[in-house]
Design a protein around this motif. Structure first.
Motif, mmCIF file in Angstrom:
data_model
loop_
_atom_site.group_PDB
_atom_site.id
_atom_site.type_symbol
_atom_site.label_atom_id
_atom_site.label_comp_id
_atom_site.label_asym_id
_atom_site.label_seq_id
_atom_site.Cartn_x
_atom_site.Cartn_y
_atom_site.Cartn_z
ATOM 1 N N LYS A 1 0.696 -1.152 -0.151
ATOM 2 C CA LYS A 1 0.090 0.001 0.082
ATOM 3 C C LYS A 1 0.890 1.160 -0.059
ATOM 4 O O LYS A 1 1.822 1.150 0.714
ATOM 5 C CB LYS A 1 -0.708 -0.029 1.177
ATOM 6 N N ALA A 2 0.576 2.282 -0.737
ATOM 7 C CA ALA A 2 1.300 3.468 -0.933
ATOM 8 C C ALA A 2 0.860 4.303 0.325
ATOM 9 O O ALA A 2 -0.251 4.524 0.757
ATOM 10 C CB ALA A 2 0.946 4.255 -1.995
ATOM 11 N N GLN A 3 1.992 5.199 1.129
ATOM 12 C CA GLN A 3 1.870 5.915 1.991
ATOM 13 C C GLN A 3 2.937 7.150 1.786
ATOM 14 O O GLN A 3 3.845 6.946 1.257
ATOM 15 C CB GLN A 3 1.727 5.288 3.477
ATOM 16 N N ALA A 4 2.632 8.205 2.470
ATOM 17 C CA ALA A 4 3.579 9.370 2.069
ATOM 18 C C ALA A 4 4.826 9.055 2.770
ATOM 19 O O ALA A 4 5.129 8.454 3.817
ATOM 20 C CB ALA A 4 2.575 10.719 2.935
ATOM 21 N N SER A 5 5.811 9.484 2.202
ATOM 22 C CA SER A 5 7.264 9.207 2.523
ATOM 23 C C SER A 5 7.512 10.162 3.722
ATOM 24 O O SER A 5 7.083 11.354 3.814
ATOM 25 C CB SER A 5 8.182 9.746 0.985
ATOM 26 N N VAL A 6 8.565 9.806 4.357
ATOM 27 C CA VAL A 6 8.837 10.667 5.532
ATOM 28 C C VAL A 6 9.576 11.849 5.044
ATOM 29 O O VAL A 6 9.497 13.022 5.631
ATOM 30 C CB VAL A 6 9.795 9.509 6.641
ATOM 31 N N GLN A 7 10.501 11.662 4.031
ATOM 32 C CA GLN A 7 11.308 12.938 3.666
ATOM 33 C C GLN A 7 10.197 13.918 3.079
ATOM 34 O O GLN A 7 10.580 15.177 3.133
ATOM 35 C CB GLN A 7 12.241 12.459 2.575
ATOM 36 N N SER A 8 9.310 13.497 2.332
ATOM 37 C CA SER A 8 8.143 14.685 1.752
ATOM 38 C C SER A 8 7.234 13.886 1.313
ATOM 39 O O SER A 8 6.647 12.969 0.971
ATOM 40 C CB SER A 8 8.875 14.795 0.068
ATOM 41 N N GLN A 9 6.047 14.974 2.067
ATOM 42 C CA GLN A 9 4.752 14.458 1.910
ATOM 43 C C GLN A 9 4.028 14.406 0.641
ATOM 44 O O GLN A 9 3.050 14.059 0.308
ATOM 45 C CB GLN A 9 3.814 15.584 2.894
ATOM 46 N N ALA A 10 4.755 14.904 -0.521
ATOM 47 C CA ALA A 10 4.334 15.071 -1.809
ATOM 48 C C ALA A 10 4.695 13.839 -2.533
ATOM 49 O O ALA A 10 4.291 13.326 -3.805
ATOM 50 C CB ALA A 10 5.073 16.298 -2.647
ATOM 51 N N SER A 11 5.830 12.942 -1.765
ATOM 52 C CA SER A 11 6.280 11.676 -2.565
ATOM 53 C C SER A 11 5.656 10.539 -1.779
ATOM 54 O O SER A 11 5.487 10.631 -0.516
ATOM 55 C CB SER A 11 7.615 11.654 -2.774
ATOM 56 N N PHE A 12 5.325 9.534 -2.320
ATOM 57 C CA PHE A 12 4.985 8.326 -1.516
ATOM 58 C C PHE A 12 5.905 7.061 -1.958
ATOM 59 O O PHE A 12 6.713 7.046 -2.768
ATOM 60 C CB PHE A 12 3.668 7.888 -2.316
#
Length: 186
Positions: free
Chosen positions: A58-69
């Motif tokens: 499942k895709a979730q927001a990356s810790v580094q950037s909320q714009a990437s998953f």
């Protein structure tokens, strides 16, 4: 007629030579990287099953950037089969393994040990401690599960497009169910 036969033989010889030269890099000696895991001491093989199914991400927001998953493992969804291909159980979220006789085990995470599979698209080999949660049966005495011979199942290389997106990646594996070694009677 003699010239035609000679031309065919030359073409055949040239084709064989080309095939050999094409395959030569494949025949070059490369070091073999066979995954391996140490078994728990004092264990014995109780049961073996081959899994065929999916690893679900499942895709979730990356810790580094909320714009990437990024892909996060969600659950396995597989059928367990014996060596003849007959269904003998299932493998699902938990991680759980359930035999047709109603016996069930649940894995304790994180794994005790792991090593990469044979290729980059293969999920890792794992050693997982488990405890019984089902009826008495083939799995009720199992203390460890070893996942080996994996094929496929790794998270996709492409990043997810949006949060919540799920993918089902086909995989196969062999599960070795281990129990405590029986002690000889005095």
């Amino acid at each position: 007629m003699g010239i035609s036969l000679c031309r065919r033989q030359c073409r055949l010889l040239a084709g064989c030579l080309f095939s050999f030269l094409f395959a030569l890099p494949l025949l070059a000696e490369t070091p073999s990287r066979e995954p391996s895991l140490d078994l728990p001491s004092d264990s014995r093989l109780v049961w073996t099953a081959h899994a065929s199914g999916f690893q679900v991400y499942k895709a979730q927001a990356s810790v580094q950037s909320q714009a990437s998953f990024k892909w996060v493992f969600l659950e396995p969804d597989a059928t367990l089969q014996d060596s003849a291909g007959a269904t003998v159980g299932r493998h699902f979220r938990g991680p759980c393994w359930e035999a047709e006789d109603g016996s069930r085990i649940v894995g304790l995470l994180p794994p005790l040990a792991q090593c990469p599979g044979r290729g980059p698209t293969d999920v890792p080999w794992l050693l997982i401690a488990v405890h019984s949660t089902g009826s008495p049966g083939v799995l009720s005495g199992v203390t460890h599960v070893l996942r080996v011979a994996t094929a496929g199942g790794a998270a996709p290389a492409r990043p997810p497009a949006s949060a919540g997106e799920t993918v089902r990646v086909p995989y196969r594996a062999t599960y070795l169910f281990l129990g405590p070694a029986t002690k000889p009677n005095p």
